[in-house]
Write an enzyme that holds these catalytic residues in place. Structure first.
Site, short mmCIF file in Angstrom:
data_model
loop_
_atom_site.label_atom_id
_atom_site.label_comp_id
_atom_site.label_asym_id
_atom_site.label_seq_id
_atom_site.Cartn_x
_atom_site.Cartn_y
_atom_site.Cartn_z
N ARG A 111 15.56 40.54 -28.76
CA ARG A 111 15.71 41.74 -27.93
C ARG A 111 15.54 41.36 -26.46
NH1 ARG A 111 10.05 45.05 -29.16
NH2 ARG A 111 8.62 43.34 -28.67
N ASN A 149 13.13 49.75 -23.37
CA ASN A 149 11.89 49.52 -24.12
C ASN A 149 11.14 48.35 -23.51
OD1 ASN A 149 10.45 47.89 -26.53
ND2 ASN A 149 10.32 50.08 -26.91
N GLU A 150 9.93 48.59 -23.02
CA GLU A 150 9.05 47.54 -22.50
C GLU A 150 9.78 46.59 -21.55
OE1 GLU A 150 5.86 47.29 -26.20
OE2 GLU A 150 7.41 45.76 -26.05
N GLU A 325 2.98 53.78 -27.63
CA GLU A 325 2.72 53.04 -28.87
C GLU A 325 1.23 52.76 -28.92
OE1 GLU A 325 5.09 49.50 -29.30
OE2 GLU A 325 6.97 50.53 -28.83
N GLU A 373 8.97 42.17 -37.64
CA GLU A 373 7.71 42.91 -37.66
C GLU A 373 7.21 43.21 -39.07
OE1 GLU A 373 8.06 46.25 -35.02
OE2 GLU A 373 8.13 44.98 -33.23
N MET A 375 4.89 41.77 -40.59
CA MET A 375 3.43 41.66 -40.64
C MET A 375 2.72 42.74 -39.83
SD MET A 375 3.29 39.11 -42.65
CE MET A 375 1.54 38.72 -42.65
#
Length: 652
Positions: A111, A149-150, A325, A373, A375
């Site tokens: 990303r 996003n971020e 988040e 993701e 985990m």
């Protein structure tokens, strides 16, 4: 503007309906509403699902997902999906990809692999933002938007090739006008670095055997920050036009330093950030012991979390922020990812509220079955059973948390130009801007003091009882003017390296303090970068108390100021370590005890009540309510009251 409850805290969740079978959507939405959630964030990574092929759109799945949530009484925060350009777009426009510091072009498969300066990618982002805004911009239950996003996270703020390399000289020409001015600002006479044509200037990577010119690197950071600002602004303009009565925000990250948030957040309605307290422990880097990290391994360190809350509240001048988040179980991205202690999710939620959050969004609804993701936990486990965080959210009553004002009396001055300049030449491998800043921040929090973290220019917006500038390394005429005016009505405490550089990153012609020499009444004698095994002893001249400094020490020649603390031995013996002129103090050494002592005296002088809090216990006041937070896993007694481990208590 569509909003949620304006009186008390709201809670929501990040969900990914595209990750699970459609027949589970209704069940999830019903569970979310029963849990007390009021909104769901959607679609930030869904470009390929929305537009599987160039110009071919599939809205049906997202329409049905939105309808499913709305049918259960939930509101929607919609996202622009520009953080994840799909494979077909990268194949069509490979030149949009970013280039890393080693000159390697990024590849598709993760990303944020794009160059923010790419006009091609900006055009594509404007196109997809327009399409999604046309679709949902006036939807009655879409209450607002998150851009991208971020931004810039994980080292993606900077590209060293492609569009950025091409645009950088043009940006410089607009800033400096002439090559003569640029050569002077950068000190290009050093190592024969003078430029005779704008086209000769490249990004500051792969610069042979030594570091790049720090003034060039500072300007490149500013340039990349401006590219991110422009990139986001294109989306904001589309959303304002097509969804004018909905809010627009962005989810920033922990200890964001990749761009100037004061600029990038300027046109947002409010800011949001992504809080992962356990993973945040690694931001201690080398300056905190493994013992401390272990003590807070299941709760996160209270000051690392609260610092970010205070930073994001301050970015918009004290306006409420969102947690977009919130960690609700173990994460997947840190070096170590312990399971949070029982009660930690509730504690983090209450702490966010106490520092000015109006909404807390848990990440994520259901743990992922796929990809990077796997985990990472959610409120539900991968098989759909409730995970630990689910029960904590269920037992948390957000209606008990009124959205009153956080009214801090102390300001900490923070500036991204100082951050970048400091970190480009730290002069000690164990030291950086955040380390120095956090020493002052934690000292105040340990004394039970609430703070606003603001840019120096925001001092004109509010009167404070005390101003603290932990690491204001880069000084300008404008900032100096504001500080001189502020000092007439408010005490100021400066930290080491104050006013060491001017706007270009060069040292001022008259050395440190040139811009504020009359204010502080001192000149730099010398500085000392200490090895881990070296220490300096500092004595308070009034109380005969000794303090031990590590990492960094500065000594001063006193003119119109007085020395309140001096070095007792070594090459700086007898010289001033802390000085004061009127109500302006300068602390020249990094010593936890020294910083706390000087700040305590300044706070008392300003009429601000202080406390000696036990380790891991913190106070935060919002409105008339004080929240006592215990981040220790064991009970702590303070002022005759026992506070259970991993808990919060409200005091009126």
């Amino acid at each position: 503007m569509s909003t949620l409850n304006n009186d008390t805290l709201n809670i929501g969740v990040c969900d990914y309906p595209e990750h699970v079978p459609q027949n589970e959507w209704g069940v999830h939405a019903e569970q979310q509403r029963a849990l007390g959630l009021t909104y769901v964030r959607l679609a930030e990574f869904s470009w390929a699902k929305i537009e599987p092929k160039d110009g071919v759109f599939d809205w049906q799945w997202l329409d049905e997902a939105v309808a499913t949530y709305v049918a259960k009484g939930l509101k929607i925060v919609m996202c622009t999906p520009t953080a994840t350009p799909p494979a077909w777009l990268v194949k069509k426009f490979p030149h949009i990809l970013a280039v890393d510091a080693q000159g390697q072009t990024m590849r598709f498969g993760s990303r944020r692999h794009y160059d923010h300066a790419s006009e091609t990618y900006r055009k594509e982002c404007k196109r997809i933002t327009t399409e999604i805004a046309k679709r949902y911009g006036q939807h009655a239950d879409v209450i607002g938007w998150q851009t991208d996003n971020e931004l810039g996270h994980e080292g993606t703020a900077v590209s060293y090739g492609g569009a950025s390399a091409e645009r950088f000289p043009k940006w410089l020409e607009a800033r400096y006008q002439t090559l003569e001015a640029l050569n002077e600002a950068w000190g290009c006479a050093f190592w024969s670095q003078d430029y005779s044509d704008w086209s000769q200037i490249c990004p500051p990577n792969l610069t042979a055997v030594r570091q790049p010119n720090p003034s060039q690197a500072l300007d490149y950071q500013r340039f990349c920050s401006d590219m991110i600002d422009e990139f986001q602004q294109l989306q904001i303009e589309v959303l304002r036009a097509l969804s004018p009565d909905r809010f627009i925000t962005h989810n920033f990250v922990i200890f964001a330093q990749e761009f100037d948030l004061y600029k990038v957040a300027k046109n947002l309605d409010f800011v949001a950030w992504d809080s992962y307290p356990i993973g945040m422990l690694e931001f201690f880097a080398t300056w905190e012991s493994e013992e401390t990290k272990t003590e807070f391994a299941r709760t996160g360190h209270p000051d690392l979390v609260s610092f970010n809350h205070d930073l994001y509240r301050g970015i918009k001048g004290g306006k409420d922020f969102w947690i977009m988040e919130q960690q609700c179980g173990h994460a997947n991205w840190a070096q170590y990812n312990p399971l949070p202690a029982k009660g930690a999710v509730q504690l983090w939620t209450a702490q966010a509220w106490a520092h000015g959050a109006s909404c807390v969004t848990y990440f994520r609804w259901r743990a992922s079955h796929m990809a990077q993701e796997i985990m990472h936990s959610g409120l539900l486990q991968q098989d759909g059973r409730a995970d630990r965080g689910y029960q904590e959210v269920k037992d948390f009553d957000p209606s008990q948390f009124a959205l009153e004002k956080v009214d801090a009396k102390v300001a900490l001055l923070h500036d991204y130009n100082s951050l970048w300049a400091y970190n480009l030449q730290p002069h000690n491998k164990d030291l950086n801007y955040w380390h120095q800043f956090m020493m002052f921040y934690s000292a105040l929090r340990e004394l039970g003091v609430d703070v606003d973290i603001i840019h120096p220019e925001q001092l004109t917006d509010k009167q404070y009882a005390l101003v603290v500038a932990p690491a204001l390394t880069l000084m300008t005429d404008k900032t100096a003017s504001i500080l001189n005016l502020c000092a007439k009505s408010c005490p100021i405490v400066f930290g080491p390296r104050t006013a060491f550089r001017h706007d270009s990153g060069r040292v001022a012609n008259k050395g440190q303090f040139e811009f504020i020499e009359e204010l502080v009444g001192i000149k730099l004698a010398n500085f000392d970068s200490l090895r881990p095994t070296l220490e300096q002893t500092i004595r308070c001249t009034n109380h005969n108390t000794d303090f031990t400094a590590k990492l960094w020490c500065e000594s001063y020649e006193v003119n119109s100021a007085v020395a309140t603390h001096t070095y007792t031995h070594g090459p700086m013996a007898g010289l001033a370590a802390v000085t004061q002129k009127d109500k302006v103090s300068v602390i020249g050494a990094l010593s936890t005890g020294l910083i706390s002592s000087v700040l305590m005296e300044a706070l008392r002088g300003a009429g601000i009540e202080t406390y000696r809090l036990p380790k891991g216990l913190r106070l935060s006041k919002r409105g008339n309510t004080t929240l006592v937070q215990n981040f220790n896993q064991q009970a702590v007694e303070w002022q005759g009251v026992t506070y259970p481990g991993v808990s919060f208590t409200t005091l009126e």
